[in-house]
Design a protein around this motif. Sequence first.
Motif, PDB file in Angstrom:
ATOM      1  N   GLU A 243       0.846  -1.178   0.002  1.00  0.00           N
ATOM      2  CA  GLU A 243       0.059   0.110  -0.048  1.00  0.00           C
ATOM      3  C   GLU A 243       0.553   1.213   0.089  1.00  0.00           C
ATOM      4  O   GLU A 243       0.365   2.299  -0.583  1.00  0.00           O
ATOM      5  CB  GLU A 243      -0.940  -0.137   1.374  1.00  0.00           C
ATOM      6  N   ALA A 286      -5.426   6.503   2.255  1.00  0.00           N
ATOM      7  CA  ALA A 286      -5.447   5.361   1.444  1.00  0.00           C
ATOM      8  C   ALA A 286      -4.432   4.242   1.878  1.00  0.00           C
ATOM      9  O   ALA A 286      -4.847   3.100   1.867  1.00  0.00           O
ATOM     10  CB  ALA A 286      -4.915   5.986   0.317  1.00  0.00           C
ATOM     11  N   ASP A 289      -6.154   2.807   5.140  1.00  0.00           N
ATOM     12  CA  ASP A 289      -7.340   2.108   5.084  1.00  0.00           C
ATOM     13  C   ASP A 289      -7.120   0.621   4.181  1.00  0.00           C
ATOM     14  O   ASP A 289      -7.678  -0.184   4.496  1.00  0.00           O
ATOM     15  CB  ASP A 289      -8.293   3.077   4.095  1.00  0.00           C
ATOM     16  N   GLY A 290      -6.037   0.825   3.295  1.00  0.00           N
ATOM     17  CA  GLY A 290      -5.734  -0.281   2.440  1.00  0.00           C
ATOM     18  C   GLY A 290      -5.070  -1.528   3.409  1.00  0.00           C
ATOM     19  O   GLY A 290      -5.177  -2.552   3.182  1.00  0.00           O
ATOM     20  N   GLN A 293      -8.037  -2.795   5.587  1.00  0.00           N
ATOM     21  CA  GLN A 293      -8.853  -3.955   4.802  1.00  0.00           C
ATOM     22  C   GLN A 293      -7.964  -5.168   4.603  1.00  0.00           C
ATOM     23  O   GLN A 293      -8.426  -6.298   4.923  1.00  0.00           O
ATOM     24  CB  GLN A 293      -9.019  -3.124   3.487  1.00  0.00           C
ATOM     25  N   ALA A 294      -6.719  -5.151   4.474  1.00  0.00           N
ATOM     26  CA  ALA A 294      -6.026  -6.244   4.076  1.00  0.00           C
ATOM     27  C   ALA A 294      -6.046  -7.067   5.397  1.00  0.00           C
ATOM     28  O   ALA A 294      -5.885  -8.477   5.579  1.00  0.00           O
ATOM     29  CB  ALA A 294      -4.421  -5.995   3.540  1.00  0.00           C
TER      30      ALA A 294
END
Length: 400
Positions: A243, A286, A289-290, A293-294
Amino acid sequence: MWRQLLPIGRDAASGGYRRFAWTRADSECRRWFEEQARGRGLTYEVDRNGNQWAWLGEPARGDAVVTGSHLDSVPDGGAFDGPLGVVSAFAALDELRRRGARFAKPLGIVNFGDEEGARFGLACVGSRLTAGALTVEQAHRLTDADGITLPRAMEAAGHDPGAIGPDPERLDRIGAFVELHVEQGRALDLSGDRIGIASAIWPHGRWRFDFRGEANHAGTTRLADRRDPMLSYAGTVLAARREAELAGAVATFGKIAVEPNGVNAVPSLVRGWLDSRAADQQSLDAVVDGVRQAARAHAREHGVTLDVERESFTPVVEFDHALRDELARILGSDTDLRVPVLGTGAGHDAGILSGRVPTAMLFVRNPTGVSHSPAESADEDDCVAGVLALADVLEGLACT
């Protein structure tokens, strides 16, 4: 001064420094600061939050020019991060006295406490408390790895924690704050410049990821029957790198705690701390958040639960443009220095204070870019150039 500081808190095995807040090494550094202040005939004081101040002139006027940094370190940190700014402050005052400079404004030198956050997990505690960016209640909840609270640690080191909290009267003394710091990166080395001026500090923060699974025997538990949080954590570490690369940012899992932490045991808990920084807020969001989520996807895959908590956050800091331009003007006149303006991903006390007083920063070239490591370094000639640049700035801001 540099030779006196070098042995304090240095680990013989690693060669790095362990100057953690309110420990013996920290107390020795603080004693050194007091000796330097009193030896120069400066007025010495410690504020309610444990920050040390040395004053030339009467600071109550509200237009004082202040410089300094911090003396504490990260675990096995280098010699320059923080101390270079404090040593250079005293050396710059010596240089101004040698020049016969006449001060029109009060001059202050400061050592902010617990800048690195190595013991209690939150950076810039001393300046945050002073600026009101950390509440008294939040400060009282800070604990170290042994469960010792910040107030208890302060009290054990001889400082009364009963008065900690915002200190607007002290900040009202300051007309400008300039922090000198070794560069934590290679921008100056790549450009061939000795000194730089900071433009901004990237937004940055720390997030704690708790992966909870099931402890079990490493030798008898089938792989298919495991709820292993280490697998989820490992996948999340790789996701953070991915990310960050996509966003042109940085993301690091540099600290981990494992329970029960046995060689022959499947962990029940893996707790990892993410440090992420980016040039702008959108890019930082970004990345985080990435990663989040992962982490959730990996947790579902391996049958573990996940909790994510943001432990600290600092938005982008644009240093005072007028003060920054004044530094460039001062250093650009009667000198052969070329002084580039550059951003940084590292947090500093100057960034915390920027919301309350005009602040600026000077960077000294780091030939390797390595920081937060025993390998951190700066050439003596560059350090001297930093002292002279700081003296020029202080003379331009505080002298007739």
